[in-house]
Design an enzyme around this catalytic site. Structure first.
Site, short mmCIF file in Angstrom:
data_model
loop_
_atom_site.label_atom_id
_atom_site.label_comp_id
_atom_site.label_asym_id
_atom_site.label_seq_id
_atom_site.Cartn_x
_atom_site.Cartn_y
_atom_site.Cartn_z
N GLN A 123 0.84 -1.20 0.00
CA GLN A 123 0.00 0.00 0.00
C GLN A 123 0.88 1.25 0.00
O GLN A 123 0.37 2.36 -0.07
CB GLN A 123 -0.90 0.01 1.24
CG GLN A 123 -1.80 -1.20 1.35
CD GLN A 123 -2.57 -1.25 2.67
OE1 GLN A 123 -3.76 -1.09 2.71
NE2 GLN A 123 -1.85 -1.45 3.76
N VAL A 148 3.64 4.05 -1.25
CA VAL A 148 3.96 4.71 -2.52
C VAL A 148 5.42 5.15 -2.56
O VAL A 148 5.81 5.93 -3.42
CB VAL A 148 3.02 5.92 -2.77
CG1 VAL A 148 1.59 5.46 -2.97
CG2 VAL A 148 3.09 6.93 -1.62
N ASP A 149 6.23 4.63 -1.62
CA ASP A 149 7.62 5.10 -1.49
C ASP A 149 8.60 4.32 -2.36
O ASP A 149 9.78 4.68 -2.45
CB ASP A 149 8.07 5.06 -0.03
CG ASP A 149 7.81 3.70 0.63
OD1 ASP A 149 7.96 2.66 -0.05
OD2 ASP A 149 7.47 3.67 1.83
N HIS A 185 -1.25 1.45 -4.58
CA HIS A 185 -1.62 2.86 -4.66
C HIS A 185 -0.64 3.68 -5.50
O HIS A 185 -0.59 4.90 -5.38
CB HIS A 185 -1.72 3.45 -3.24
CG HIS A 185 -2.80 2.80 -2.42
ND1 HIS A 185 -2.75 2.71 -1.04
CD2 HIS A 185 -3.96 2.20 -2.79
CE1 HIS A 185 -3.83 2.08 -0.61
NE2 HIS A 185 -4.58 1.76 -1.65
N CYS A 218 0.71 12.50 -17.01
CA CYS A 218 -0.04 13.64 -17.52
C CYS A 218 -1.50 13.22 -17.69
O CYS A 218 -1.79 12.22 -18.35
CB CYS A 218 0.54 14.10 -18.86
SG CYS A 218 -0.50 15.37 -19.65
N CYS A 259 -2.30 13.84 -21.86
CA CYS A 259 -1.76 12.97 -22.91
C CYS A 259 -1.33 11.60 -22.37
O CYS A 259 -0.89 10.75 -23.14
CB CYS A 259 -0.58 13.65 -23.63
SG CYS A 259 0.95 13.74 -22.66
N CYS A 305 2.78 19.64 -18.14
CA CYS A 305 3.40 18.54 -18.89
C CYS A 305 4.35 19.11 -19.93
O CYS A 305 4.00 20.02 -20.68
CB CYS A 305 2.31 17.70 -19.56
SG CYS A 305 2.94 16.47 -20.72
N CYS A 341 2.77 18.24 -23.63
CA CYS A 341 1.52 18.80 -24.16
C CYS A 341 1.00 19.99 -23.38
O CYS A 341 -0.02 20.57 -23.74
CB CYS A 341 0.44 17.71 -24.22
SG CYS A 341 -0.36 17.39 -22.63
N SER A 395 0.56 -2.70 8.63
CA SER A 395 -0.62 -1.96 8.17
C SER A 395 -1.73 -2.11 9.20
O SER A 395 -1.97 -3.21 9.70
CB SER A 395 -1.11 -2.48 6.82
OG SER A 395 -2.33 -1.85 6.48
ZN LIG Z 1 0.79 15.76 -21.50
#
Ligand SMILES: [Zn+2]
Length: 308
Positions: free
Chosen positions: A129, A131-132, A147, A155, A158, A206, A209, A247
């Site tokens: 879980q 995100v590191d 996660h 982005c 795009c 981004c 784009c 957890s």
């Molecule tokens: Zn983009």
């Protein structure tokens, strides 16, 4: 040997370092729980589900801290992030500070032990879980990051993905006078920042784009992509048992795999400082420091002739 239920052993008692002298209740329960976790792992085919508690020894505080109580905070929601540039400014300003800690963090003994157990075949899959990216950094490159991961950026227009390192360079150039005064970091790389710092922060579009950049993580209020959820169910289905590491299973996105394992008759073991929402499903509960505990288990299981 049957396992003593440990629902009463919350962080208040469980997170203390072992005191000198006899510790009848907790000590015995911990030893029994550890024996059961060791037995499960020895049988092989164990799926791991890890959470913020596994990364605290890498210097990334979990959502609860030492008291076991949830810290007051207002996490960014997907709705807030996508609704306005102000929301995104708040996210990126705070995260620009928090990213320093995440980017500088190294895997700890717990991540390394999980990888060791995976190589030896005792662990067959890892769901995190967190995100590191620390399981990946420890060599578990196929860990399913439920996660997402903070070191990637996507982005929203795009769909191009890029590295956080690249974005960090651009944000640093745009915000040369920005002072890193963040106080308290959360596992998702968010910190608390004064409003004036947030308002002055310049965000980057981004590079391809000009669209809206978002960290490649699942925000509150956003669903985990269905194929990724299915990948986790498959991993649990292919396993003999599920081992939860660090957890409290507060969010349903992780708890559902524990419920699924229990429903399909697979033993669940939990190593966590403090009570969890999955305790009722657990055959074994251990409140012990994760790095030391896992390193010990990995070392014992690596022996050619483990004691019965
Ligand atoms: Zn983009």
């Amino acid at each position: 040997m049957r396992i003593r239920p440990m629902t009463g052993n919350t962080a208040a008692g469980g997170s203390q370092p072992p005191a000198d002298g006899p510790q009848p209740a907790d000590g015995t329960a911990t030893a029994d729980g550890l024996r059961e976790v060791g037995r499960l792992l020895a049988g092989g085919g164990v799926a791991v589900l890890s959470g913020a508690g596994l990364s605290t020894e890498s210097g990334i505080p979990d959502y609860r801290g030492e008291t076991g109580r949830a810290r007051p905070r207002t996490p960014m929601t997907y709705q807030e992030f996508t609704a306005s540039e102000d929301g995104r400014r708040r996210y990126w300003a705070r995260s620009h500070v928090g990213w320093r800690t995440i980017a500088g963090a190294l895997p700890n003994a717990g991540h390394r032990a999980v990888e060791e157990l995976r190589r030896s075949g005792h662990v067959t899959g890892v769901i995190t879980q967190n995100v590191d990216g620390l399981h990946r950094a420890a060599g578990t490159v196929d860990a399913v990051e439920l996660h997402g991961a903070l070191d990637r950026v996507v982005c929203l227009d795009c769909r191009r993905t890029s590295t956080r390192r690249e974005l960090d360079r651009r944000l640093s150039e745009l915000n040369t006078g920005f002072r890193d005064t963040g106080s308290r970091i959360n596992p998702d790389g968010d910190v608390d920042l004064p409003d004036e710092l947030v308002h002055a922060f310049r965000i980057a579009p981004c590079a391809a784009c000009g669209g809206v950049l978002k960290p490649d993580v699942v925000f509150f209020g956003e669903g985990v992509p269905k194929p990724r959820v299915q990948q986790c169910y498959d991993l649990v289905d292919a396993a003999r048992a599920l081992l939860v590491l660090g957890s409290s299973l507060t969010v349903l996105s992780g708890l559902r795999f524990v419920r699924h394992a229990a429903r399909t008759g697979k033993p669940v073991a939990i190593v966590n400082q403090g009570a969890t929402r999955g305790d009722e499903f657990a055959a074994a509960r251990v409140a012990a420091p994760l790095g030391e505990t896992l390193a010990g288990l990995a070392a014992r299981l690596g022996q050619p002739d483990p004691a019965p």
